[in-house]
Design a protein around this motif. Structure first.
Motif, PDB file in Angstrom:
ATOM      1  N   GLU A   1       5.077  -3.884  -2.860  1.00 52.87           N
ATOM      2  CA  GLU A   1       4.629  -2.677  -3.556  1.00 52.87           C
ATOM      3  C   GLU A   1       3.105  -2.559  -3.509  1.00 52.87           C
ATOM      4  OE1 GLU A   1       6.250  -3.097  -7.440  1.00 52.87           O
ATOM      5  OE2 GLU A   1       8.271  -2.466  -6.860  1.00 52.87           O
TER       6      GLU A   1
ATOM      7  N   ALA B   1      -0.167   0.388  -2.396  1.00 52.24           N
ATOM      8  CA  ALA B   1      -1.101   0.910  -3.396  1.00 52.24           C
ATOM      9  C   ALA B   1      -2.276   1.602  -2.716  1.00 52.24           C
ATOM     10  CB  ALA B   1      -1.601  -0.216  -4.289  1.00 52.24           C
ATOM     11  N   ASP B   2      -2.625   2.787  -3.213  1.00 49.23           N
ATOM     12  CA  ASP B   2      -3.710   3.572  -2.622  1.00 49.23           C
ATOM     13  C   ASP B   2      -5.004   3.494  -3.417  1.00 49.23           C
ATOM     14  OD1 ASP B   2      -2.174   4.523  -0.471  1.00 49.23           O
ATOM     15  OD2 ASP B   2      -1.277   6.068  -1.741  1.00 49.23           O
ATOM     16  N   SER B   3      -4.985   2.734  -4.510  1.00 47.56           N
ATOM     17  CA  SER B   3      -6.199   2.618  -5.313  1.00 47.56           C
ATOM     18  C   SER B   3      -6.145   1.337  -6.133  1.00 47.56           C
ATOM     19  CB  SER B   3      -6.348   3.820  -6.251  1.00 47.56           C
ATOM     20  OG  SER B   3      -5.321   3.806  -7.231  1.00 47.56           O
TER      21      SER B   3
ATOM     22  N   GLU C   1      -6.655   1.222  -9.297  1.00 50.08           N
ATOM     23  CA  GLU C   1      -5.920   1.544 -10.522  1.00 50.08           C
ATOM     24  C   GLU C   1      -4.419   1.406 -10.312  1.00 50.08           C
ATOM     25  OE1 GLU C   1      -8.325   3.314  -9.191  1.00 50.08           O
ATOM     26  OE2 GLU C   1      -9.911   2.950 -10.681  1.00 50.08           O
ATOM     27  N   GLU C   2      -3.930   1.841  -9.152  1.00 52.31           N
ATOM     28  CA  GLU C   2      -2.499   1.738  -8.873  1.00 52.31           C
ATOM     29  C   GLU C   2      -2.081   0.279  -8.738  1.00 52.31           C
ATOM     30  OE1 GLU C   2       0.881   3.309  -5.677  1.00 52.31           O
ATOM     31  OE2 GLU C   2      -1.214   3.944  -5.477  1.00 52.31           O
TER      32      GLU C   2
ATOM     33  N   ALA D   1      -1.909  -1.204 -12.150  1.00 53.88           N
ATOM     34  CA  ALA D   1      -0.754  -0.680 -12.876  1.00 53.88           C
ATOM     35  C   ALA D   1       0.538  -1.343 -12.400  1.00 53.88           C
ATOM     36  CB  ALA D   1      -0.666   0.834 -12.703  1.00 53.88           C
ATOM     37  N   LEU D   2       0.660  -1.583 -11.106  1.00 52.11           N
ATOM     38  CA  LEU D   2       1.855  -2.242 -10.571  1.00 52.11           C
ATOM     39  C   LEU D   2       1.990  -3.657 -11.126  1.00 52.11           C
ATOM     40  CD1 LEU D   2       1.702  -1.102  -6.833  1.00 52.11           C
ATOM     41  CD2 LEU D   2       3.515  -0.555  -8.468  1.00 52.11           C
TER      42      LEU D   2
ATOM     43  N   GLU E   1       2.992  -3.515 -14.799  1.00 50.71           N
ATOM     44  CA  GLU E   1       4.402  -3.161 -14.945  1.00 50.71           C
ATOM     45  C   GLU E   1       5.289  -4.364 -14.647  1.00 50.71           C
ATOM     46  OE1 GLU E   1       7.980  -1.351 -15.580  1.00 50.71           O
ATOM     47  OE2 GLU E   1       5.966  -0.763 -16.211  1.00 50.71           O
TER      48      GLU E   1
END
Length: 228
Positions: free
Chosen positions: A105, A109-111, A113-114, A117-118, A121
């Motif tokens: 995953e 991720a494109d950033s 922040e993403e 966040a992953l 989670e």
């Protein structure tokens, strides 16, 4: 401990940031004392408190990759960062398969922040799993406590002269045979009684121990020292 990769730009132009590998990784912390630049396998193992075999295992699972400087196996900054994530995940009990899914995953991720966040989670999912496990353990502990909980008068079952809670010699004999696993039919044969009489006797024993079944009654009798 020192924080690494607070910004993804820190490694966008590094040699190990290759296509097919995550460009953004969650900001984590590294052990102190790691050398700048490529990290030798011995230093990597010492820093993270693992064996060389563990590092090889993670390589086999495609979680990290080692490079070489001459004959020496080394890990570049990207894989040191990955190892920090793996270590945190393993410390909270994430299975290897789950970590592999997380890494897959993160590759998408494109950033920054993403990526963060992953990871958060994944940690929250693990937290919910642990909470569910705790709930199960708590329920099982309650069942065990109920099983071994003594009657209101812990001496009543062992004294023939203390009223309704006392066990008669016949009931003690029946209880001893119950502890051996004899069925009501075999109990009746051993005690020269009718099956229905044995069933009534067994029901009375269970009631005196405030038990739900014959197994709880036997367990309580053993704990109270009434039978061995």
């Amino acid at each position: 401990m020192r924080e690494i990769y607070a910004r993804s730009e820190d490694r966008e132009n590094t040699p190990e940031a290759k296509p097919g590998r995550a460009r953004f990784l969650p900001a984590v912390r590294l052990p102190e004392g790691l050398p700048e630049g490529p990290v030798a396998i011995a230093d990597m193992a010492n820093a993270f408190g693992v064996t060389h075999r563990t590092l090889h295992f993670y390589e086999e699972k495609n979680l990290i990759k080692a490079g070489r400087i001459g004959l020496m196996r080394v890990y570049h900054a990207h894989d040191v960062h990955l190892m920090a994530i793996i270590t945190l995940a393993r410390e909270v009990g994430m299975p290897i398969a789950t970590i592999q899914e997380l890494m897959a995953e993160l590759e998408q991720a494109d950033s920054q922040e993403e990526a963060d966040a992953l990871f958060m989670e994944a940690l929250m999912v693990r937290k919910r799993e642990l909470m569910a496990s705790l709930s199960t353990v708590h329920r099982q502990m309650q069942q065990i406590t109920h099983l071994v909980d003594r009657p209101e008068d812990p001496h009543a079952a062992g004294n023939d002269n203390e009223g309704d809670g006392a066990l008669s010699p016949l009931e003690i004999q029946c209880l001893e045979l119950m502890a051996e696993g004899l069925t009501p039919v075999r109990l009746a044969r051993s005690m020269a009684m009718e099956v229905r009489e044995v069933q009534a006797l067994e029901a009375g024993i269970i009631q005196k121990f405030n038990a739900h079944n014959r197994f709880q009654a036997v367990a309580k009798a053993v704990l109270l020292g009434i039978i061995k």
